[in-house]
Design a protein around this motif. Structure first.
Motif, PDB file in Angstrom:
ATOM      1  N   VAL A 159       6.384   5.977  -7.883  1.00 35.73           N
ATOM      2  CA  VAL A 159       6.984   6.888  -7.130  1.00 35.73           C
ATOM      3  C   VAL A 159       7.658   8.027  -7.515  1.00 35.73           C
ATOM      4  O   VAL A 159       9.002   8.167  -8.185  1.00 35.73           O
TER       5      VAL A 159
ATOM      6  N   ALA B 119       2.709   4.911   1.022  1.00 38.47           N
ATOM      7  CA  ALA B 119       3.353   4.508   0.172  1.00 38.47           C
ATOM      8  C   ALA B 119       3.405   2.910   0.019  1.00 38.47           C
ATOM      9  O   ALA B 119       2.565   2.297  -1.038  1.00 38.47           O
ATOM     10  N   ARG B 120       3.197   2.522   0.915  1.00 39.86           N
ATOM     11  CA  ARG B 120       3.144   0.700   0.848  1.00 39.86           C
ATOM     12  C   ARG B 120       1.391   0.438   0.313  1.00 39.86           C
ATOM     13  O   ARG B 120       0.983  -0.316  -0.416  1.00 39.86           O
TER      14      ARG B 120
ATOM     15  N   GLU C 234      -2.448  -2.834  -6.307  1.00 44.74           N
ATOM     16  CA  GLU C 234      -2.113  -3.563  -7.076  1.00 44.74           C
ATOM     17  C   GLU C 234      -3.440  -4.809  -7.658  1.00 44.74           C
ATOM     18  O   GLU C 234      -3.616  -5.654  -8.407  1.00 44.74           O
TER      19      GLU C 234
ATOM     20  N   LEU D 226      10.415   9.907   1.086  1.00 37.98           N
ATOM     21  CA  LEU D 226      10.359   8.490   0.736  1.00 37.98           C
ATOM     22  C   LEU D 226      10.216   7.610   1.738  1.00 37.98           C
ATOM     23  O   LEU D 226       9.640   6.566   2.868  1.00 37.98           O
TER      24      LEU D 226
ATOM     25  N   VAL E 236       1.945   1.032  -9.941  1.00 37.15           N
ATOM     26  CA  VAL E 236       2.567   2.461  -8.686  1.00 37.15           C
ATOM     27  C   VAL E 236       4.363   3.184  -9.628  1.00 37.15           C
ATOM     28  O   VAL E 236       5.045   1.981  -8.885  1.00 37.15           O
TER      29      VAL E 236
ATOM     30  N   ALA F  30       6.310   6.661   3.556  1.00 38.19           N
ATOM     31  CA  ALA F  30       7.068   5.438   3.211  1.00 38.19           C
ATOM     32  C   ALA F  30       5.057   4.694   3.520  1.00 38.19           C
ATOM     33  O   ALA F  30       4.585   3.786   2.952  1.00 38.19           O
ATOM     34  N   GLU F  31       4.623   4.794   4.437  1.00 40.86           N
ATOM     35  CA  GLU F  31       3.355   3.450   5.679  1.00 40.86           C
ATOM     36  C   GLU F  31       2.828   3.698   4.271  1.00 40.86           C
ATOM     37  O   GLU F  31       1.730   2.907   3.557  1.00 40.86           O
TER      38      GLU F  31
ATOM     39  N   VAL G 153       0.562   1.302  -2.895  1.00 42.34           N
ATOM     40  CA  VAL G 153       1.270  -0.275  -4.143  1.00 42.34           C
ATOM     41  C   VAL G 153      -0.342  -1.143  -3.677  1.00 42.34           C
ATOM     42  O   VAL G 153      -0.278  -1.601  -4.769  1.00 42.34           O
ATOM     43  N   ALA G 154      -0.420  -1.323  -2.354  1.00 44.27           N
ATOM     44  CA  ALA G 154      -0.609  -3.307  -2.178  1.00 44.27           C
ATOM     45  C   ALA G 154      -2.633  -2.277  -3.077  1.00 44.27           C
ATOM     46  O   ALA G 154      -3.433  -3.462  -3.916  1.00 44.27           O
TER      47      ALA G 154
END
Lengths: 363, 363
Positions: free
Chosen positions: B108, B92-93, B100, B83, B106, B89-90, B96-97
């Motif tokens: 991880v 993942a963000r 949603e 992560l 989500v 990380a980007e 997740v968005a």
DNA sequence: ATCGTTGTATACAACGTTGTAAAGACCTGG
DNA sequence: CCAGGTCTTTACAACGTTGTATACAACGAT
């Protein structure tokens, strides 16, 4: 949409459940369950037969059913503002790792630092899906959290809510900020600025670090000049870059800057570089968080390094205790930190620098 | 440990369930369920009564039970190596968005790029807890994935597994690498190095980007010198720093470097800076991924920018389709990318030191 | 041989939810 | 006032698992 979907074999498609395994092994459902759960009193012969059946059918327990039955899910949530803020990304990695040691699965929630979303999280948006919550709020105040009705165990991270209703694991923000600022003063800097002040009532971190900064100025016998305290909207690089620019545009620019986190510091460094200001010659810069980027910045960044490993570990530990039913009063756990001095305050090392990965930490 | 814990009220402690709400509202359990699920045929009066009861008791549906009943959990897993690698990380963000928006949660998973762990993930370590999997494997080969027995819908991310058994969403690695390398060649560089080659069979990304690099050299009429291709153990800053040092130690160092990701490039930049090598004057540097760090590096980093937003969105979209029961053949979706030229190849902008972009053409 | 005693396996119920089918309430038009 | 329909609400079963209680088998000790 058509029907239930005999895309493949009409029957084979169904997921394998205990009953199927039991039928194949010629035992009862409960016996299979016992084998799966490692119950002791099962004959080796029976166990072998059941295990063979499990393998043959590739059986996987249905966690929803298990959770329903047992009343818990084995899942905890980690709610942070944004995953691609390096500090939170590192924290997330450590929390996931710590949770795994306890066979817990982590579900990551991004609040964006948005108050409404943080409120939802605190109010148990995932209630019944998670057994516990590790929460790093940005916008919520202590009162908000105290008003929470959901009773899912919760541990707060990296933020200090005064007299909060929940456990929290934090670094000693005031002390750490003081140390960093004092470090700058001891270099002989007289005009030490701060970047990262915030106004709104929930900005606990900003308030504490500002307090530490001011304590240090007083201790060093330096005048407190509010013009040197730069407020920011958020803690991203861009905010740091802008704040630094404003400080440079003053008639009497600073000769050192303590940024309340590393991203702000990295943004500040960028502005300084663009303006041709020598760091640390003209202005020394220190940050907070010790994110990896700082170790590779130009120059490498002096920073306060919280023990993130321990931060994560302790948070999971406290949460696990509460999940197990312990209900002690809210605790506040402090994890250690240390000041890591790098080039942005100490200057460039002698020419031949071997491995930058060795800069600052063991890596 | 003592007893079941009458820490608070002995009875109130129990979680509120439909039955409780039904009792308070004076209706059947199913009616409450209907209200909760927005079923149309409920009298306004009844609905109001039920809603009042729900509020009063602060009822939250038990997701485990709901999932058990409905056969799905609304949770998808995102499995990435680490992560705190900014690219992931980007991603993942964004995932997740995107999830949603479809009311998906989500979870991880970090594989660490470890083969055994990746195999577990592919084999459904979270089976029955998740409805689908977005997977970015590092160590698994196409065969590994083809051998998978778990039938949870899966979408592969950012990695191209030839003839894989699952959907994958990727950037055109070969083309993108070619563009980046050609960009360096067009600056007039003659000795363009590559950092990021990897040997093991699963290193799809490395292979594809290397291919693109070689194509570009050929297209530009430059000789292919294998001594300029630096292998790395991993894709972290430290690997890039070490590889760059090795290249510099050669009798005939390069005048440009294409790094297979931005972290490698950032590491390389650090080494160049330490050695006093001017970038891009002496050596131009390009990366891949367009992570935020690169925009604040010194100098800012030229890079290939995949449309990560779309990468995430399409992955969730494909997964949702399969979760809904669609079973088309494995698809390969390409998302757009573009070359973002910054200081590390174009030179410092005019601002502080008047230095035209032509500075990049020194060599 | 009989009685406990221990060890092994089973049947049943329950976790909280929702789909199904059907019952009850209410309306309309003849 | 009732047949026929619609609208609203309900009882029941089922999802897959595990805790409890219990049945059955095997054993050594009487």
């Amino acid at each position: 949409m058509a029907d239930t979907g005999p895309d493949l074999e009409p029957e084979d498609r169904r997921r394998v459940v205990l009953k199927d395994v039991a039928a194949l092994a010629g035992v009862s459902v409960k016996t299979v369950s016992n084998v799966v759960n490692g119950y002791v009193h099962v004959t080796p012969a029976t166990r072998a037969r059941v295990e063979a059946a499990i393998r043959e059918l590739n059986y996987r327990p249905n966690l929803s059913a298990r959770n329903l039955r047992q009343g818990r899910s084995g899942v905890i949530a980690l709610a942070v503002p944004e995953l691609d803020i390096p500090y939170f990304a590192e924290l997330a990695r450590l929390v996931v790792a710590a949770a795994e040691e306890r066979s817990l699965t982590v579900l990551v929630d991004q609040t964006g630092g948005d108050r409404a979303r943080e409120q939802l999280v605190a109010e148990g948006i995932r209630a019944h899906l998670i057994d516990g919550l590790i929460f790093s709020p940005l916008a919520l105040t202590g009162e908000d959290l105290a008003a929470r009705t959901d009773d899912t165990p919760m541990v707060l991270l990296g933020e200090r809510i005064h007299h909060g209703p929940a456990d929290h694991v934090v670094v000693r923000n005031v002390e750490a900020a003081r140390e960093a600022t004092l470090h700058l003063a001891r270099l002989g800097r007289r005009r030490v600025a701060a970047i990262g002040a915030q106004d709104h009532p929930a900005a606990g971190t900003a308030r504490l670090r500002l307090a530490g900064y001011r304590e240090a100025l007083a201790a060093a016998g330096l005048p407190a000049d509010d013009g040197l305290v730069a407020p920011v909207a958020a803690y991203h690089r861009a905010d740091g870059a802008r704040a630094m620019a404003r400080l440079l545009d003053r008639a009497d620019p600073p000769d050192a800057v303590f940024c309340f986190n590393d991203l702000l510091a990295l943004g500040a460094l960028r502005t300084l570089l663009e303006r041709g200001v020598d760091v640390p010659g003209d202005i020394a810069v220190a940050g907070f968080d010790d994110i990896e980027d700082g170790r590779y910045a130009t120059p490498t960044l002096t920073t306060v390094a919280p023990d993130k490993e321990q931060l994560a570990r302790r948070a999971v530990e406290l949460l696990a205790e509460r999940m197990a039913g312990a209900a002690p009063a809210a605790r506040e756990i402090h994890v250690p930190h240390r000041l890591v001095v790098r080039e942005s305050t100490a200057g460039r090392p002698a020419r031949p620098a071997p491995d930058p990965a060795a800069a600052g930490r063991t890596s």
